[in-house]
Design a protein around this motif. Sequence first.
Motif, PDB file in Angstrom:
ATOM      1  N   VAL A  21      14.734   6.873  16.477  1.00  0.00           N
ATOM      2  CA  VAL A  21      15.801   7.060  17.468  1.00  0.00           C
ATOM      3  C   VAL A  21      16.495   8.361  17.112  1.00  0.00           C
ATOM      4  CG1 VAL A  21      17.952   6.151  18.424  1.00  0.00           C
ATOM      5  CG2 VAL A  21      16.087   4.584  17.825  1.00  0.00           C
ATOM      6  N   LEU A  42      15.682   0.666  17.952  1.00  0.00           N
ATOM      7  CA  LEU A  42      17.032   0.644  18.525  1.00  0.00           C
ATOM      8  C   LEU A  42      17.613  -0.763  18.479  1.00  0.00           C
ATOM      9  CD1 LEU A  42      19.430   1.835  20.053  1.00  0.00           C
ATOM     10  CD2 LEU A  42      18.126   1.520  22.177  1.00  0.00           C
ATOM     11  N   LEU A  99      20.760   9.545  20.199  1.00  0.00           N
ATOM     12  CA  LEU A  99      20.927   8.712  21.392  1.00  0.00           C
ATOM     13  C   LEU A  99      22.403   8.480  21.711  1.00  0.00           C
ATOM     14  CD1 LEU A  99      19.212   6.943  23.422  1.00  0.00           C
ATOM     15  CD2 LEU A  99      19.775   5.023  21.936  1.00  0.00           C
ATOM     16  N   ASP A 100      22.788   8.733  22.938  1.00  0.00           N
ATOM     17  CA  ASP A 100      24.113   8.401  23.452  1.00  0.00           C
ATOM     18  C   ASP A 100      23.955   7.243  24.431  1.00  0.00           C
ATOM     19  OD1 ASP A 100      25.243  10.557  22.060  1.00  0.00           O
ATOM     20  OD2 ASP A 100      24.927  11.921  23.747  1.00  0.00           O
ATOM     21  N   LEU A 101      24.711   6.167  24.214  1.00  0.00           N
ATOM     22  CA  LEU A 101      24.503   4.972  25.028  1.00  0.00           C
ATOM     23  C   LEU A 101      25.789   4.159  25.129  1.00  0.00           C
ATOM     24  CD1 LEU A 101      22.242   3.321  26.494  1.00  0.00           C
ATOM     25  CD2 LEU A 101      21.915   2.087  24.342  1.00  0.00           C
ATOM     26  N   CYS A 114      21.020   8.186  15.362  1.00  0.00           N
ATOM     27  CA  CYS A 114      19.698   8.440  14.780  1.00  0.00           C
ATOM     28  C   CYS A 114      19.353   7.268  13.855  1.00  0.00           C
ATOM     29  CB  CYS A 114      19.674   9.747  13.985  1.00  0.00           C
ATOM     30  SG  CYS A 114      20.001  11.231  14.973  1.00  0.00           S
ATOM     31  N   ARG A 129      14.774   9.041  22.537  1.00  0.00           N
ATOM     32  CA  ARG A 129      15.887   9.651  23.271  1.00  0.00           C
ATOM     33  C   ARG A 129      16.083   8.956  24.608  1.00  0.00           C
ATOM     34  NH1 ARG A 129      13.202  13.992  20.758  1.00  0.00           N
ATOM     35  NH2 ARG A 129      14.565  15.301  19.460  1.00  0.00           N
ATOM     36  N   LEU A 130      17.297   9.027  25.109  1.00  0.00           N
ATOM     37  CA  LEU A 130      17.579   8.444  26.418  1.00  0.00           C
ATOM     38  C   LEU A 130      16.929   9.314  27.486  1.00  0.00           C
ATOM     39  CD1 LEU A 130      19.150   6.263  28.007  1.00  0.00           C
ATOM     40  CD2 LEU A 130      21.060   7.873  28.122  1.00  0.00           C
ATOM     41  N   ILE A 150      13.958   4.789  27.516  1.00  0.00           N
ATOM     42  CA  ILE A 150      13.938   5.728  26.402  1.00  0.00           C
ATOM     43  C   ILE A 150      12.517   6.225  26.162  1.00  0.00           C
ATOM     44  CG2 ILE A 150      15.966   4.703  25.309  1.00  0.00           C
ATOM     45  CD1 ILE A 150      14.155   3.444  23.226  1.00  0.00           C
TER      46      ILE A 150
END
Length: 267
Positions: free
Chosen positions: A34, A59, A37-39, A25, A226-227, A222
């Motif tokens: 953001v 991001l 978010l998982d990336l 975040c 979020r993704l 995104i």
Amino acid sequence: MTRTVDAAEVATTTYAWQVAADGLCVRAGRRMAVQGLDLRLGVGVHGLLGPNGAGKTTLIRALATVVSPAAGELRLLGRSAAGPGGLREVRRALGYLPQHLGYYPRFTVREFVEYMAWLKEMPRREIPGAVQHAIDRVGLTDRADARLKTLSGGMLRRTGIAQAIVNSPELLLLDEPTVGLDPEQRVAFRELLRDLGADACVLVSTHLVEDVVAACGAVVLIHDGRLAWQGTPQELTAEGGAGDAGDSPAERGYTALLRRHRGEVKR
């Protein structure tokens, strides 16, 4: 004369991903731009797509360590971005082109790129050769000694790219790098991206879907911080249909994925 080799120069890479974010975040002012978010990003060229306000610039600023995460975990080149402890080492290995590049108008191209190399704490003896190599790679060899205030917008953007790559970064972050470039320069830039992505993690934020398809091996989409989707350019193109908005298969795939993420029904 024999030089003592620092342990860091021969150390084996111990991280699986150049970028690893979990529940990330990041705030932009009062807004959480953001959100959770998982990336995972590794070596190669990754295109970052999304509509205006999606959180792309926020991001990239977080990955460039310009802003700190508000929550979640972010690891860059195997080090945590949560505190100051390892940020100096990370920044030495980063390359970053912001959306709006600040510069000193009276500096020449060479002086500006040299200055940025110094800020990145590059060894002094390596700077002249690295600066010339970076300038050559962006096609500004004949303007190396021109003052920045005399350059066109496209040349200034290429100067920004030169300062971002001068230290041969392991993680290269480019926010709207093709703004101001003409079609021929964009083609040359795509070739440069493919070359840089051979041994570095490159993330390119852009609104030009065709540049992503032509130069990137992976795509991150995104929306609202979020993704929304992650895959290959070929998979992106395959998502579109005749009824989707866009002038190309890639643009139709992009709009189809956004519509699906928003839960909209195609009419």
